[in-house]
Design an enzyme around this catalytic site. Structure first.
Site, PDB file in Angstrom:
ATOM      1  N   HIS A  10       1.607   5.946   1.153  1.00 33.34           N
ATOM      2  CA  HIS A  10       0.466   5.087   0.566  1.00 33.34           C
ATOM      3  C   HIS A  10       0.365   5.616  -1.004  1.00 33.34           C
ATOM      4  CE1 HIS A  10      -3.572   3.211   0.989  1.00 33.34           C
ATOM      5  NE2 HIS A  10      -3.612   3.788  -0.066  1.00 33.34           N
ATOM      6  N   HIS A  12       0.336   2.994  -4.627  1.00 36.45           N
ATOM      7  CA  HIS A  12       0.163   1.849  -5.501  1.00 36.45           C
ATOM      8  C   HIS A  12       1.116   1.759  -6.644  1.00 36.45           C
ATOM      9  CE1 HIS A  12      -2.968  -0.040  -3.285  1.00 36.45           C
ATOM     10  NE2 HIS A  12      -3.166   1.423  -3.162  1.00 36.45           N
ATOM     11  N   HIS A 190      -6.160  -1.584   3.709  1.00 33.10           N
ATOM     12  CA  HIS A 190      -6.899  -0.667   3.402  1.00 33.10           C
ATOM     13  C   HIS A 190      -8.498  -0.737   4.171  1.00 33.10           C
ATOM     14  CE1 HIS A 190      -4.329   0.077   0.094  1.00 33.10           C
ATOM     15  NE2 HIS A 190      -5.431   0.742  -0.510  1.00 33.10           N
ATOM     16  N   GLU A 193     -12.776   3.274   3.911  1.00 32.92           N
ATOM     17  CA  GLU A 193     -12.915   3.904   2.510  1.00 32.92           C
ATOM     18  C   GLU A 193     -14.133   3.647   2.190  1.00 32.92           C
ATOM     19  OE1 GLU A 193     -10.646   5.096  -1.335  1.00 32.92           O
ATOM     20  OE2 GLU A 193     -10.393   3.087  -0.503  1.00 32.92           O
ATOM     21  N   ASP A 271      -2.023   7.763  -3.312  1.00 28.77           N
ATOM     22  CA  ASP A 271      -2.732   6.710  -3.728  1.00 28.77           C
ATOM     23  C   ASP A 271      -2.356   6.045  -5.059  1.00 28.77           C
ATOM     24  OD1 ASP A 271      -4.544   4.518  -3.114  1.00 28.77           O
ATOM     25  OD2 ASP A 271      -6.139   5.527  -3.363  1.00 28.77           O
ATOM     26  N   ASP A 272      -3.321   6.846  -6.308  1.00 25.32           N
ATOM     27  CA  ASP A 272      -2.712   6.354  -7.417  1.00 25.32           C
ATOM     28  C   ASP A 272      -2.875   7.692  -8.195  1.00 25.32           C
ATOM     29  OD1 ASP A 272      -3.379   3.297  -7.317  1.00 25.32           O
ATOM     30  OD2 ASP A 272      -5.166   4.021  -6.292  1.00 25.32           O
TER      31      ASP A 272
END
Length: 326
Positions: A10, A12, A190, A193, A271-272
């Site tokens: 996961h 981005h 997604h 969350e 994630d980021d």
């Protein structure tokens, strides 16, 4: 932890861009992004909605296939330095050519060429998951879905959806997901969350996905936890992201350990990472500190991730072999 072979599912692509990389591109294009950075040069935002705005502002300076080739090289070099042996990144044709299939092919060719160079240099394996951006709406989502369907193969192996989880319902995007499924792509979205446990139920019921991005708020619904465990649906958990965005106060409060103990398939990703001031080594260190997990726990998590990877059997065997080292 740094030397432990890792799998990341996961991530981005634009969200993994080092701040210095984006600042340089902004300078080359004479774009003022000063509000996107803090005094120390890191990305600056307050809350999830502002994070999305800063993310899209940073992405706006990525204009050409060559920009994405340079980004791919930087992202995969960082992953390799953290011990990642296999990585999947979310790629949005909305950002790579405006959702046009022809333009997307040009961007993808540049990305794949850079990924092949990274594999030759670092040994890291990479696959792409095309994503729709949820807050762009269901109609727009059909375009990245078509891009994914037209380029499915050795490198593009999945389709998913990111963006603002509070916009619309998962089922609004069923057409895009059905098109991707019919093309043979694996599916993720997604959920769980900011959308809460109901968004996970929607993802399972209305999109029939193979994996869930985040999914952590499933812990609030015992029946949902049992359903995830029974279906063996894999969660792409990003603890540092959840803490940074205020979903949980710290790692110790995060439900990842409880979900795992309940039999839910768990993986760990970032994630980021530069946005959330983290990397995969830090995630492992914090999980070890918070829950007492040791090397055997992380090896088991990576084996789970290898089994959940959107890749063919030959690639999966290569991942397992890499995980056996050290």
């Amino acid at each position: 932890m740094k030397d432990l072979p890792k799998v990341e599912l996961h991530l981005h692509h634009e969200g993994a861009a080092p701040p210095d990389f984006i600042r340089r591109l902004a300078g080359e294009r004479h774009v003022d992004l000063s509000q996107a950075f803090d005094a120390r040069g890191g990305y600056a935002f307050k809350g999830f909605q502002h994070f999305l705005q800063v993310y899209e502002a940073a992405t706006s300076v990525l204009k050409t296939p060559e920009d994405y080739a340079r980004l791919t090289a930087a992202v995969l070099e960082d992953r390799a330095a953290e011990g990642v042996v296999y990585c999947e990144t979310f790629l949005s044709p909305d950002f790579c050519g405006g959702g046009d299939v022809g333009a997307w092919r040009d961007y993808l060719a540049a990305i794949v060429e850079a990924a092949r160079a990274a594999e030759a240099r670092h040994g890291i394996l990479w696959r792409g998951v095309v994503t729709a951006v949820r807050h762009f709406g269901p109609e727009q989502a059909k375009r990245p879905s078509l891009c994914a369907a037209e380029t499915v193969g050795d490198w593009i192996t999945g389709f998913g959806m990111g963006g603002d989880e509070t916009k619309g319902q998962q089922g609004d995007f069923a057409w895009a997901f059905d098109q991707a499924r019919e093309a043979g792509l694996c599916l993720t979205t997604h959920a769980g969350e900011f959308g809460g446990p109901e968004s996970v139920w929607q993802a399972l019921r209305d999109l029939n996905v193979d994996r869930i991005g985040h999914g952590v708020r499933a812990i609030e619904d015992a029946r949902l936890v049992r359903e995830l465990a029974a279906r063996q649906v894999t969660l792409e958990v990003c603890p540092g992201s959840n803490v940074a965005l205020g979903l949980y106060k710290d790692f110790a409060a995060h439900p990842i350990a409880r979900l795992r103990e309940a039999g839910v398939k768990i993986t760990v990703s970032t994630d980021d990472p530069p946005f959330f001031h983290t990397n995969l080594v830090r995630e492992y260190d914090m999980l070890a500190e918070s829950f007492g997990w040791d090397e055997s726990d992380f090896r088991a998590l990576n084996e789970t991730a290898a089994e959940a990877a959107f890749c063919d059997a030959e690639t999966r065997a290569r991942i397992h072999k890499k995980l056996e080292k050290t």
